[in-house]
Design a protein around this motif. Structure first.
Motif, PDB file in Angstrom:
ATOM      1  N   ALA A 140       0.738  -1.096   0.091  1.00  9.54           N
ATOM      2  CA  ALA A 140       0.007  -0.105  -0.074  1.00  9.54           C
ATOM      3  C   ALA A 140       0.654   1.174  -0.041  1.00  9.54           C
ATOM      4  CB  ALA A 140      -0.991  -0.100   1.231  1.00  9.54           C
ATOM      5  N   GLU A 141       2.065   1.179   0.611  1.00 11.14           N
ATOM      6  CA  GLU A 141       3.113   2.395   0.385  1.00 11.14           C
ATOM      7  C   GLU A 141       3.677   2.323  -0.890  1.00 11.14           C
ATOM      8  OE1 GLU A 141       5.345   1.034   3.605  1.00 11.14           O
ATOM      9  OE2 GLU A 141       3.954   1.377   5.129  1.00 11.14           O
ATOM     10  N   LEU A 198      11.202  11.545 -10.772  1.00 11.65           N
ATOM     11  CA  LEU A 198       9.879  11.112 -10.324  1.00 11.65           C
ATOM     12  C   LEU A 198       9.430  11.537  -8.980  1.00 11.65           C
ATOM     13  CD1 LEU A 198      10.433   7.462 -11.291  1.00 11.65           C
ATOM     14  CD2 LEU A 198       8.904   9.057 -12.610  1.00 11.65           C
ATOM     15  N   CYS A 199      10.309  11.433  -7.779  1.00 15.32           N
ATOM     16  CA  CYS A 199      10.066  11.859  -6.699  1.00 15.32           C
ATOM     17  C   CYS A 199      10.880  13.271  -5.899  1.00 15.32           C
ATOM     18  CB  CYS A 199      10.331  10.686  -5.431  1.00 15.32           C
ATOM     19  SG  CYS A 199      12.259  10.418  -5.205  1.00 15.32           S
ATOM     20  N   PHE A 200      11.771  13.667  -6.966  1.00 15.51           N
ATOM     21  CA  PHE A 200      12.352  14.857  -6.586  1.00 15.51           C
ATOM     22  C   PHE A 200      13.308  15.005  -5.270  1.00 15.51           C
ATOM     23  CE2 PHE A 200       9.665  18.479  -8.987  1.00 15.51           C
ATOM     24  CZ  PHE A 200       9.650  17.732  -9.856  1.00 15.51           C
ATOM     25  N   THR A 201      13.750  13.720  -5.009  1.00 20.15           N
ATOM     26  CA  THR A 201      14.893  13.463  -4.031  1.00 20.15           C
ATOM     27  C   THR A 201      16.101  13.897  -4.736  1.00 20.15           C
ATOM     28  OG1 THR A 201      13.163  11.719  -3.110  1.00 20.15           O
ATOM     29  CG2 THR A 201      15.614  11.745  -2.453  1.00 20.15           C
ATOM     30  N   SER A 203       9.065   5.808  -3.955  1.00 19.24           N
ATOM     31  CA  SER A 203       7.472   5.762  -3.097  1.00 19.24           C
ATOM     32  C   SER A 203       7.882   5.860  -1.538  1.00 19.24           C
ATOM     33  CB  SER A 203       6.720   4.377  -3.272  1.00 19.24           C
ATOM     34  OG  SER A 203       6.299   4.369  -4.583  1.00 19.24           O
ATOM     35  N   LEU A 204       8.861   5.226  -1.208  1.00 17.07           N
ATOM     36  CA  LEU A 204       9.324   5.518   0.237  1.00 17.07           C
ATOM     37  C   LEU A 204      10.120   7.037   0.516  1.00 17.07           C
ATOM     38  CD1 LEU A 204      10.765   2.057   0.775  1.00 17.07           C
ATOM     39  CD2 LEU A 204       8.556   2.631   1.202  1.00 17.07           C
ATOM     40  N   TYR A 205      10.675   7.364  -0.309  1.00 18.92           N
ATOM     41  CA  TYR A 205      11.327   8.794  -0.128  1.00 18.92           C
ATOM     42  C   TYR A 205      10.255   9.844  -0.054  1.00 18.92           C
ATOM     43  CZ  TYR A 205      15.875   7.036  -1.266  1.00 18.92           C
ATOM     44  OH  TYR A 205      17.056   6.159  -1.138  1.00 18.92           O
ATOM     45  N   ALA A 206       9.010   9.753  -1.143  1.00 19.85           N
ATOM     46  CA  ALA A 206       8.083  10.620  -1.021  1.00 19.85           C
ATOM     47  C   ALA A 206       7.205  10.736   0.098  1.00 19.85           C
ATOM     48  CB  ALA A 206       7.189  10.356  -2.342  1.00 19.85           C
ATOM     49  N   ARG A 207       7.189   9.478   0.800  1.00 22.82           N
ATOM     50  CA  ARG A 207       6.376   9.191   2.112  1.00 22.82           C
ATOM     51  C   ARG A 207       7.202   9.647   3.298  1.00 22.82           C
ATOM     52  NH1 ARG A 207       4.028   6.545  -1.713  1.00 22.82           N
ATOM     53  NH2 ARG A 207       1.751   6.038  -1.912  1.00 22.82           N
ATOM     54  N   GLY A 208       8.309  10.045   3.208  1.00 27.17           N
ATOM     55  CA  GLY A 208       9.246  10.128   4.255  1.00 27.17           C
ATOM     56  C   GLY A 208       9.613   8.866   5.182  1.00 27.17           C
ATOM     57  N   LEU A 209       9.231   7.698   4.424  1.00 29.56           N
ATOM     58  CA  LEU A 209       9.645   6.361   5.029  1.00 29.56           C
ATOM     59  C   LEU A 209      10.977   5.973   4.990  1.00 29.56           C
ATOM     60  CD1 LEU A 209       6.327   4.730   3.921  1.00 29.56           C
ATOM     61  CD2 LEU A 209       6.988   5.631   6.385  1.00 29.56           C
ATOM     62  N   LYS A 210      11.882   6.499   3.934  1.00 28.01           N
ATOM     63  CA  LYS A 210      13.041   6.257   3.657  1.00 28.01           C
ATOM     64  C   LYS A 210      13.899   7.525   3.565  1.00 28.01           C
ATOM     65  CE  LYS A 210      16.203   3.450   1.190  1.00 28.01           C
ATOM     66  NZ  LYS A 210      16.634   2.277   0.213  1.00 28.01           N
ATOM     67  N   GLU A 237      11.032  21.392   1.476  1.00 29.09           N
ATOM     68  CA  GLU A 237       9.723  21.561   0.724  1.00 29.09           C
ATOM     69  C   GLU A 237       8.698  22.045   1.429  1.00 29.09           C
ATOM     70  OE1 GLU A 237       9.160  19.564  -3.317  1.00 29.09           O
ATOM     71  OE2 GLU A 237       9.903  17.829  -1.818  1.00 29.09           O
ATOM     72  N   THR A 238       7.663  22.963   1.057  1.00 29.58           N
ATOM     73  CA  THR A 238       6.774  23.258   1.796  1.00 29.58           C
ATOM     74  C   THR A 238       5.342  22.652   1.597  1.00 29.58           C
ATOM     75  OG1 THR A 238       6.258  25.236   0.338  1.00 29.58           O
ATOM     76  CG2 THR A 238       7.676  25.679   2.080  1.00 29.58           C
ATOM     77  N   ILE A 239       5.365  21.509   0.878  1.00 35.97           N
ATOM     78  CA  ILE A 239       4.068  20.714   0.328  1.00 35.97           C
ATOM     79  C   ILE A 239       4.315  19.485   1.466  1.00 35.97           C
ATOM     80  CG2 ILE A 239       4.283  21.588  -2.072  1.00 35.97           C
ATOM     81  CD1 ILE A 239       5.264  18.903  -2.766  1.00 35.97           C
ATOM     82  N   SER A 240       2.900  19.237   1.430  1.00 36.82           N
ATOM     83  CA  SER A 240       2.535  18.055   2.268  1.00 36.82           C
ATOM     84  C   SER A 240       3.166  16.528   1.597  1.00 36.82           C
ATOM     85  CB  SER A 240       1.130  17.833   2.377  1.00 36.82           C
ATOM     86  OG  SER A 240       0.560  17.572   1.371  1.00 36.82           O
ATOM     87  N   VAL A 241       3.103  15.526   2.448  1.00 40.04           N
ATOM     88  CA  VAL A 241       3.504  14.492   2.034  1.00 40.04           C
ATOM     89  C   VAL A 241       2.426  13.865   1.015  1.00 40.04           C
ATOM     90  CG1 VAL A 241       3.502  11.810   2.808  1.00 40.04           C
ATOM     91  CG2 VAL A 241       4.579  13.769   4.267  1.00 40.04           C
ATOM     92  N   GLU A 242       1.180  14.335   1.310  1.00 40.33           N
ATOM     93  CA  GLU A 242       0.068  13.891  -0.062  1.00 40.33           C
ATOM     94  C   GLU A 242       0.459  14.648  -1.137  1.00 40.33           C
ATOM     95  OE1 GLU A 242      -0.562  15.074   3.301  1.00 40.33           O
ATOM     96  OE2 GLU A 242      -1.110  13.145   4.243  1.00 40.33           O
ATOM     97  N   ALA A 243       0.832  15.612  -1.313  1.00 39.77           N
ATOM     98  CA  ALA A 243       1.097  16.549  -2.157  1.00 39.77           C
ATOM     99  C   ALA A 243       2.399  15.916  -2.916  1.00 39.77           C
ATOM    100  CB  ALA A 243       1.463  18.051  -1.918  1.00 39.77           C
TER     101      ALA A 243
END
Length: 170
Positions: free
Chosen positions: A39-40, A90-93, A129-136, A145-151
């Motif tokens: 799901a993540e 993709l994730c801007f990391t 996916s993990l970087y975008a969600r802050g899980l890694k 960044e000032t945007i939310s995890v959802e964004a």
């Protein structure tokens, strides 16, 4: 993303032959993420140490707006920017050059058989996916960044859709 079996992973590929998909090294059931982790993920990507110049990505059907997942076979290009930091498209990391890969995918269909490709600079570990969600956390400090995890997740999904559309030439 819904959990996928090795067989479902192989069946999803759109830019390689069925024979190539049958021969590709897919993770075993034991090496796949547990059901609770799927799901993540917006896509499941892997690289095989036995095939260092190859990478594979299966994007969830919910991400690309269809019922079935879409698999993309890619090559890791030797082109790069040594010594520079890079940002995943993709994730801007941001990563150092050693943690970034230029992944080049043949286009699906006749155009790809003629050698036409598209490429993206992507996190070498395919953990977007993990970087975008802050899980890694990446090794390099990230710009604020000032945007939310959802964004961030929505941005990742939009970039995945754009990449998949370029590969399948939609």
């Amino acid at each position: 993303m819904d959990p996928l079996s090795p067989e479902a992973l192989r069946a999803s590929f759109v830019n390689c032959s069925k024979g190539d998909a049958k021969r590709m090294p897919v993770p075993s059931e034991a090496a796949l993420p547990p059901a609770s982790r799927w799901a993540e993920l917006d896509f499941f990507g892997w690289r095989d140490p036995g095939h260092p110049q190859a990478a594979w990505m299966v994007v969830g059907g919910d991400v690309v707006g269809q019922g079935e997942p879409v698999g993309i076979a890619m090559k890791v290009s030797s082109a790069g920017s040594a010594g520079r930091k890079n940002m995943c498209t993709l994730c801007f990391t941001t990563h150092s050059a050693s943690d970034m890969a230029l992944l080049v995918a043949p286009l699906a269909g006749p155009s790809g058989r003629r050698g036409n490709t598209v490429g993206n600079y992507v996190c070498a570990d395919l953990a977007c996916s993990l970087y975008a969600r802050g899980l890694k956390r990446p090794a390099r400090a990230q710009p604020h960044e000032t945007i939310s995890v959802e964004a961030k997740v929505e941005r990742l999904r939009a970039n995945l859709v754009a990449f998949v559309r370029r590969v399948v030439a939609v």
